[in-house]
Design a protein around this motif. Structure first.
Motif, PDB file in Angstrom:
ATOM      1  N   ASP A  31       0.842  -1.190   0.000  1.00 40.27           N
ATOM      2  CA  ASP A  31       0.000   0.000   0.000  1.00 40.27           C
ATOM      3  C   ASP A  31       0.880   1.243   0.000  1.00 40.27           C
ATOM      4  O   ASP A  31       1.565   1.518   0.983  1.00 40.27           O
ATOM      5  CB  ASP A  31      -0.892   0.005   1.239  1.00 40.27           C
ATOM      6  CG  ASP A  31      -1.839   1.184   1.277  1.00 40.27           C
ATOM      7  OD1 ASP A  31      -1.850   2.011   0.342  1.00 40.27           O
ATOM      8  OD2 ASP A  31      -2.589   1.290   2.260  1.00 40.27           O
ATOM      9  N   LEU A  33       0.108   4.083   0.501  1.00 38.96           N
ATOM     10  CA  LEU A  33      -0.346   5.011   1.532  1.00 38.96           C
ATOM     11  C   LEU A  33      -0.026   4.501   2.941  1.00 38.96           C
ATOM     12  O   LEU A  33      -0.592   4.982   3.908  1.00 38.96           O
ATOM     13  CB  LEU A  33      -1.848   5.271   1.408  1.00 38.96           C
ATOM     14  CG  LEU A  33      -2.276   6.187   0.276  1.00 38.96           C
ATOM     15  CD1 LEU A  33      -3.774   6.404   0.299  1.00 38.96           C
ATOM     16  CD2 LEU A  33      -1.548   7.512   0.332  1.00 38.96           C
ATOM     17  N   HIS A  34       0.872   3.563   3.034  1.00 40.92           N
ATOM     18  CA  HIS A  34       1.267   3.091   4.361  1.00 40.92           C
ATOM     19  C   HIS A  34       2.133   4.163   5.014  1.00 40.92           C
ATOM     20  O   HIS A  34       3.055   4.695   4.395  1.00 40.92           O
ATOM     21  CB  HIS A  34       2.048   1.778   4.242  1.00 40.92           C
ATOM     22  CG  HIS A  34       2.230   1.103   5.547  1.00 40.92           C
ATOM     23  ND1 HIS A  34       3.131   1.545   6.492  1.00 40.92           N
ATOM     24  CD2 HIS A  34       1.622   0.020   6.079  1.00 40.92           C
ATOM     25  CE1 HIS A  34       3.076   0.763   7.539  1.00 40.92           C
ATOM     26  NE2 HIS A  34       2.163  -0.170   7.321  1.00 40.92           N
ATOM     27  N   ARG A  66      -3.783  10.834  -8.358  1.00 35.89           N
ATOM     28  CA  ARG A  66      -4.305  10.823  -6.987  1.00 35.89           C
ATOM     29  C   ARG A  66      -3.183  11.051  -5.980  1.00 35.89           C
ATOM     30  O   ARG A  66      -3.420  11.555  -4.888  1.00 35.89           O
ATOM     31  CB  ARG A  66      -4.991   9.489  -6.675  1.00 35.89           C
ATOM     32  CG  ARG A  66      -6.262   9.263  -7.477  1.00 35.89           C
ATOM     33  CD  ARG A  66      -6.807   7.889  -7.209  1.00 35.89           C
ATOM     34  NE  ARG A  66      -5.794   6.905  -7.632  1.00 35.89           N
ATOM     35  CZ  ARG A  66      -5.871   5.601  -7.406  1.00 35.89           C
ATOM     36  NH1 ARG A  66      -6.892   5.113  -6.747  1.00 35.89           N
ATOM     37  NH2 ARG A  66      -4.936   4.792  -7.834  1.00 35.89           N
ATOM     38  N   TYR A  67      -1.951  10.663  -6.352  1.00 40.16           N
ATOM     39  CA  TYR A  67      -0.814  10.804  -5.444  1.00 40.16           C
ATOM     40  C   TYR A  67       0.008  12.058  -5.719  1.00 40.16           C
ATOM     41  O   TYR A  67       0.928  12.372  -4.965  1.00 40.16           O
ATOM     42  CB  TYR A  67       0.086   9.573  -5.535  1.00 40.16           C
ATOM     43  CG  TYR A  67      -0.598   8.300  -5.121  1.00 40.16           C
ATOM     44  CD1 TYR A  67      -1.046   8.118  -3.822  1.00 40.16           C
ATOM     45  CD2 TYR A  67      -0.810   7.271  -6.034  1.00 40.16           C
ATOM     46  CE1 TYR A  67      -1.690   6.953  -3.435  1.00 40.16           C
ATOM     47  CE2 TYR A  67      -1.444   6.099  -5.658  1.00 40.16           C
ATOM     48  CZ  TYR A  67      -1.886   5.947  -4.362  1.00 40.16           C
ATOM     49  OH  TYR A  67      -2.514   4.795  -3.984  1.00 40.16           O
ATOM     50  N   ARG A 114      -3.326   4.043   7.812  1.00 43.33           N
ATOM     51  CA  ARG A 114      -3.647   4.173   6.387  1.00 43.33           C
ATOM     52  C   ARG A 114      -4.941   4.939   6.149  1.00 43.33           C
ATOM     53  O   ARG A 114      -5.028   5.754   5.231  1.00 43.33           O
ATOM     54  CB  ARG A 114      -3.759   2.796   5.749  1.00 43.33           C
ATOM     55  CG  ARG A 114      -2.467   2.042   5.740  1.00 43.33           C
ATOM     56  CD  ARG A 114      -2.667   0.632   5.264  1.00 43.33           C
ATOM     57  NE  ARG A 114      -1.421  -0.125   5.364  1.00 43.33           N
ATOM     58  CZ  ARG A 114      -1.309  -1.370   5.040  1.00 43.33           C
ATOM     59  NH1 ARG A 114      -2.347  -2.041   4.591  1.00 43.33           N
ATOM     60  NH2 ARG A 114      -0.157  -1.985   5.153  1.00 43.33           N
ATOM     61  N   ALA A 115      -5.939   4.678   6.961  1.00 42.26           N
ATOM     62  CA  ALA A 115      -7.233   5.346   6.775  1.00 42.26           C
ATOM     63  C   ALA A 115      -7.101   6.854   6.980  1.00 42.26           C
ATOM     64  O   ALA A 115      -7.637   7.641   6.192  1.00 42.26           O
ATOM     65  CB  ALA A 115      -8.266   4.763   7.731  1.00 42.26           C
ATOM     66  N   ALA A 118      -5.272   8.303   4.009  1.00 42.34           N
ATOM     67  CA  ALA A 118      -6.142   8.355   2.826  1.00 42.34           C
ATOM     68  C   ALA A 118      -7.066   9.566   2.887  1.00 42.34           C
ATOM     69  O   ALA A 118      -7.297  10.227   1.877  1.00 42.34           O
ATOM     70  CB  ALA A 118      -6.945   7.066   2.698  1.00 42.34           C
ATOM     71  N   GLU A 119      -7.574   9.879   4.080  1.00 39.01           N
ATOM     72  CA  GLU A 119      -8.442  11.052   4.232  1.00 39.01           C
ATOM     73  C   GLU A 119      -7.694  12.339   3.908  1.00 39.01           C
ATOM     74  O   GLU A 119      -8.207  13.217   3.221  1.00 39.01           O
ATOM     75  CB  GLU A 119      -8.998  11.120   5.656  1.00 39.01           C
ATOM     76  CG  GLU A 119     -10.056  10.095   5.948  1.00 39.01           C
ATOM     77  CD  GLU A 119     -10.533  10.159   7.396  1.00 39.01           C
ATOM     78  OE1 GLU A 119     -10.309  11.192   8.066  1.00 39.01           O
ATOM     79  OE2 GLU A 119     -11.123   9.164   7.857  1.00 39.01           O
ATOM     80  N   VAL A 121      -4.981  12.653   2.050  1.00 39.22           N
ATOM     81  CA  VAL A 121      -4.653  12.665   0.619  1.00 39.22           C
ATOM     82  C   VAL A 121      -5.875  13.025  -0.214  1.00 39.22           C
ATOM     83  O   VAL A 121      -5.776  13.822  -1.149  1.00 39.22           O
ATOM     84  CB  VAL A 121      -4.055  11.308   0.182  1.00 39.22           C
ATOM     85  CG1 VAL A 121      -3.947  11.213  -1.325  1.00 39.22           C
ATOM     86  CG2 VAL A 121      -2.702  11.105   0.835  1.00 39.22           C
ATOM     87  N   ASP A 122      -7.024  12.459   0.118  1.00 41.14           N
ATOM     88  CA  ASP A 122      -8.250  12.794  -0.617  1.00 41.14           C
ATOM     89  C   ASP A 122      -8.571  14.278  -0.493  1.00 41.14           C
ATOM     90  O   ASP A 122      -8.946  14.918  -1.469  1.00 41.14           O
ATOM     91  CB  ASP A 122      -9.437  11.963  -0.119  1.00 41.14           C
ATOM     92  CG  ASP A 122      -9.359  10.513  -0.537  1.00 41.14           C
ATOM     93  OD1 ASP A 122      -8.559  10.191  -1.448  1.00 41.14           O
ATOM     94  OD2 ASP A 122     -10.092   9.687   0.056  1.00 41.14           O
TER      95      ASP A 122
END
Length: 163
Positions: A31, A33-34, A66-67, A114-115, A118-119, A121-122
């Motif tokens: 992942d 996004l780790h 996205r990254y 990770r969660a 992800a938030e 990054v989004d």
């Protein structure tokens, strides 16, 4: 002594996370996004900056818009990607502010899991900006329409210059 550095993000993530993307037994651990992977990526980017050495990142994350905000926030200015990804990443960079993103780097580096990452990054990807959201939608649409068209392993570089 090195004149420049290049990070292969796919290999680095596999080594750091002990996860082979092509091995079903451990692929779920892969992942980008780790938190451990992103912190290591930041350390390498920051050390290259301090040593005044150019550094680029290639691999899936470099060519995935996205990254793009995440990589710019971590200090990356040189991307290496498949030519088919250039337009999408360029569109993403066009609506981003490097200065604003770099101010959010601490949030990325202190995300506990990770969660949470992800938030962040989004939120960075859309930045509350309709233009950024539309660019992300166009990117998804282009990727679907281009799937399978160009399988050559050629690479091209792009540079973020937006401040």
């Amino acid at each position: 002594h090195a004149d420049f550095l290049a990070i292969g993000s796919n290999d680095l993530a596999q080594y750091v996370l002990a996860a082979d993307r092509n091995n079903a037994a451990v692929s779920a651990n892969y992942d980008p996004l780790h938190p451990a992977f992103l912190r290591l990526l930041y350390l390498v980017l920051d050390n290259a900056r301090q040593a005044k050495r150019p550094i680029s990142v290639c691999g899936e994350i470099a060519g995935d818009p996205r990254y793009t905000p995440l990589l710019i926030a971590l200090g990356l200015t040189e991307f290496s990607m498949h030519p088919s990804a250039l337009a999408d990443v360029r569109d993403s960079i066009a609506v981003l502010s490097r200065k604003t993103l770099k101010n959010k780097a601490a949030r990325l580096l202190h995300a506990p899991d990770r969660a949470s990452l992800a938030e962040v990054v989004d939120a960075m990807a859309t930045g509350g900006s309709r233009a950024a959201l539309n660019a992300a939608r166009r990117t998804s649409s282009r990727r679907r329409s281009r799937a399978g068209r160009d399988g050559s392993p050629a690479a091209a570089a792009g540079r973020s210059r937006r401040d």
